[in-house]
Design an enzyme around this catalytic site. Structure first.
Site, PDB file in Angstrom:
ATOM      1  N   ARG A  46      -5.388 -36.176 -24.939  1.00 43.33           N
ATOM      2  CA  ARG A  46      -4.672 -37.365 -24.490  1.00 43.33           C
ATOM      3  C   ARG A  46      -3.840 -37.924 -25.638  1.00 43.33           C
ATOM      4  O   ARG A  46      -2.716 -38.392 -25.453  1.00 43.33           O
ATOM      5  CB  ARG A  46      -5.654 -38.429 -23.970  1.00 43.33           C
ATOM      6  CG  ARG A  46      -4.988 -39.784 -23.701  1.00 43.33           C
ATOM      7  CD  ARG A  46      -5.872 -40.741 -22.912  1.00 43.33           C
ATOM      8  NE  ARG A  46      -7.240 -40.792 -23.364  1.00 43.33           N
ATOM      9  CZ  ARG A  46      -7.674 -41.451 -24.443  1.00 43.33           C
ATOM     10  NH1 ARG A  46      -6.817 -42.112 -25.217  1.00 43.33           N
ATOM     11  NH2 ARG A  46      -8.947 -41.453 -24.748  1.00 43.33           N
ATOM     12  N   TYR A  98      17.531 -46.588  -9.487  1.00 43.20           N
ATOM     13  CA  TYR A  98      16.664 -45.765  -8.655  1.00 43.20           C
ATOM     14  C   TYR A  98      15.636 -46.645  -7.941  1.00 43.20           C
ATOM     15  O   TYR A  98      15.084 -47.584  -8.532  1.00 43.20           O
ATOM     16  CB  TYR A  98      15.978 -44.714  -9.534  1.00 43.20           C
ATOM     17  CG  TYR A  98      14.815 -44.020  -8.881  1.00 43.20           C
ATOM     18  CD1 TYR A  98      14.966 -43.342  -7.674  1.00 43.20           C
ATOM     19  CD2 TYR A  98      13.561 -44.033  -9.476  1.00 43.20           C
ATOM     20  CE1 TYR A  98      13.891 -42.706  -7.073  1.00 43.20           C
ATOM     21  CE2 TYR A  98      12.482 -43.389  -8.890  1.00 43.20           C
ATOM     22  CZ  TYR A  98      12.660 -42.739  -7.691  1.00 43.20           C
ATOM     23  OH  TYR A  98      11.590 -42.109  -7.098  1.00 43.20           O
ATOM     24  N   ASP A 170      18.529 -45.074 -18.984  1.00 45.69           N
ATOM     25  CA  ASP A 170      18.030 -43.960 -18.174  1.00 45.69           C
ATOM     26  C   ASP A 170      19.136 -42.909 -18.134  1.00 45.69           C
ATOM     27  O   ASP A 170      20.184 -43.118 -17.535  1.00 45.69           O
ATOM     28  CB  ASP A 170      17.689 -44.448 -16.766  1.00 45.69           C
ATOM     29  CG  ASP A 170      17.037 -43.363 -15.909  1.00 45.69           C
ATOM     30  OD1 ASP A 170      17.358 -42.174 -16.113  1.00 45.69           O
ATOM     31  OD2 ASP A 170      16.227 -43.700 -15.024  1.00 45.69           O
ATOM     32  N   LYS A 195      13.879 -33.696 -12.994  1.00 50.08           N
ATOM     33  CA  LYS A 195      15.210 -33.413 -12.469  1.00 50.08           C
ATOM     34  C   LYS A 195      15.914 -32.339 -13.306  1.00 50.08           C
ATOM     35  O   LYS A 195      15.450 -31.221 -13.382  1.00 50.08           O
ATOM     36  CB  LYS A 195      16.017 -34.725 -12.416  1.00 50.08           C
ATOM     37  CG  LYS A 195      15.255 -35.921 -11.799  1.00 50.08           C
ATOM     38  CD  LYS A 195      14.727 -35.653 -10.411  1.00 50.08           C
ATOM     39  CE  LYS A 195      14.282 -36.903  -9.673  1.00 50.08           C
ATOM     40  NZ  LYS A 195      13.146 -37.622 -10.253  1.00 50.08           N
TER      41      LYS A 195
END
Length: 374
Positions: A46, A98, A170, A195
């Site tokens: 982690r 978005y 972004d 994406k």
């Protein structure tokens, strides 16, 4: 190295222990320690994993940043960045973001006391007017999703610096191949790596790059504390996807321009949203090409449904940025979480279609958009 070489050899290039040309998948949760606190750089996956670290170094190199961070999804990346702020802090957002970003800000972080203002960041005056005494950051998409509005990153960076604010960009639609926000003055860059960076619709991931050691320490603390990390297998797949980013983006852009030329000649199309048509020439100049995302309005829902029927090369689906062409209706899919009245005010109409142009033959894509063939 130049960009086309950097996507292949950036970050951690191969494996020095075995000579493998690819970074191995370190599928482990924990690491042997020689004694308490003495280890080889890794304690628990982690906190850090060698495969994920190679990816994080790679995206930092590609975005010209100080350090990168990999998360389990784009929304995990966005949420982790927003966790850097305190309750009662205020953030200015592009209004046409978005739908998932809109939802997490308006439905989750608002409940935690984070204040926000959505405004059209294409006009720098709107940003200046939205600044409050408790404003801490400006968060922009450029181009926006789904209306492709552009914001001049350099101009916003000046406003942010003059007001001691962070600038968050972004960069999902553009990727570092087409646009470099940190070089233009941004402090943090976000990606839904699901994406274009992954590029093959086979993983879900988010990436963040920061430009200073101080921001890196803050974000790593959150990444480690909250634990929304990307696993080693998906990190490996994402590194592999990035290796072909340059050639894929070139083909996405070439196909998009051909489709734009065709759409301009169609009577059933009432408006085309694409960076090429933006009036802000300075904002356009910050991009290498215009990208592979197109949105367009049609005359009515009957035409919309006709386009969506009997698809073979084009796929009706959520998401974007894969090698295959994807088509969606934002008002009913990606942006359904935004209230209808807000969508109308923004211009996200019920007849809007969003097209993520793939790398197939452009003639085949156009043939499926042509309603005279249906």
């Amino acid at each position: 190295m130049k960009f086309n070489s950097l996507v292949i050899h950036g970050g951690i290039d191969g494996d020095e222990h075995t000579g493998s040309v690819n970074v191995p998948i370190y599928q482990t949760s924990t690491y042997r320690q020689e004694e308490v606190g003495k280890h080889k750089g890794y304690e628990y996956s982690r906190t850090g994993n060698p495969t994920r670290f190679a990816l994080e170094q790679l995206i930092a190199d590609l975005e010209s940043g100080y350090k990168g961070f990999a998360f389990g999804s784009g929304m995990a990346a966005i949420s982790s960045v927003l966790m850097m702020f305190n309750s009662s802090d205020h953030i200015i957002f592009s209004d046409d973001v978005y739908g998932g970003s809109y939802r997490v800000v308006s439905k989750i972080f608002t409940n935690l006391g984070l204040e926000h203002t959505f405004t059209n960041t294409s006009d720098i005056k709107n940003i200046e007017n939205a600044i409050k005494p408790n404003t801490k950051a400006i968060y922009i998409e450029t181009p926006t999703n789904p209306l492709m509005k552009l914001t001049n990153i350099k101009e916003v960076a000046k406003v942010a610096k003059n007001n001691n604010l962070l600038l968050i960009v972004d960069n999902t639609f553009m990727t570092p191949y087409l646009q470099k926000p940190i070089e233009l003055g941004a402090d943090l860059v976000l990606h839904s790596a699901t994406k274009y960076l992954g590029g093959h619709s086979d993983l879900v991931a988010g990436l963040v790059v920061v430009n200073t050691e101080e921001l890196a320490e803050r974000l790593h603390f959150i990444q480690n504390s909250v634990g929304g990390i990307l696993g080693p297998m998906d990190s490996f797949l994402l590194i592999r996807g990035i290796k072909t980013l340059s050639v894929r983006m070139e083909k996405h852009c070439q196909n998009a321009m051909k489709i734009i030329s065709w759409l301009e000649q169609q009577d059933f199309v009432t408006h085309i949203h694409y960076p090429k048509f933006d009036r802000n020439e300075d904002a356009k100049s910050q991009m290498k090409h215009y990208g592979g995302m197109i949105s367009f309005d049609v005359k009515n829902t009957d035409i919309q449904n006709k386009i969506l029927s009997n698809l073979h090369v084009i796929t009706l689906a959520e998401s974007l940025g894969g090698i295959e062409t994807l088509i969606s209706v934002p008002s009913r899919m990606t942006h359904a979480s935004i209230p209808s009245e807000t969508r109308k005010q923004l211009g996200i109409t019920d007849t809007l279609i969003r097209l993520s142009v793939g790398i197939e033959d452009s003639d085949d894509i156009i043939r499926e958009l042509d309603i005279t063939n249906k």
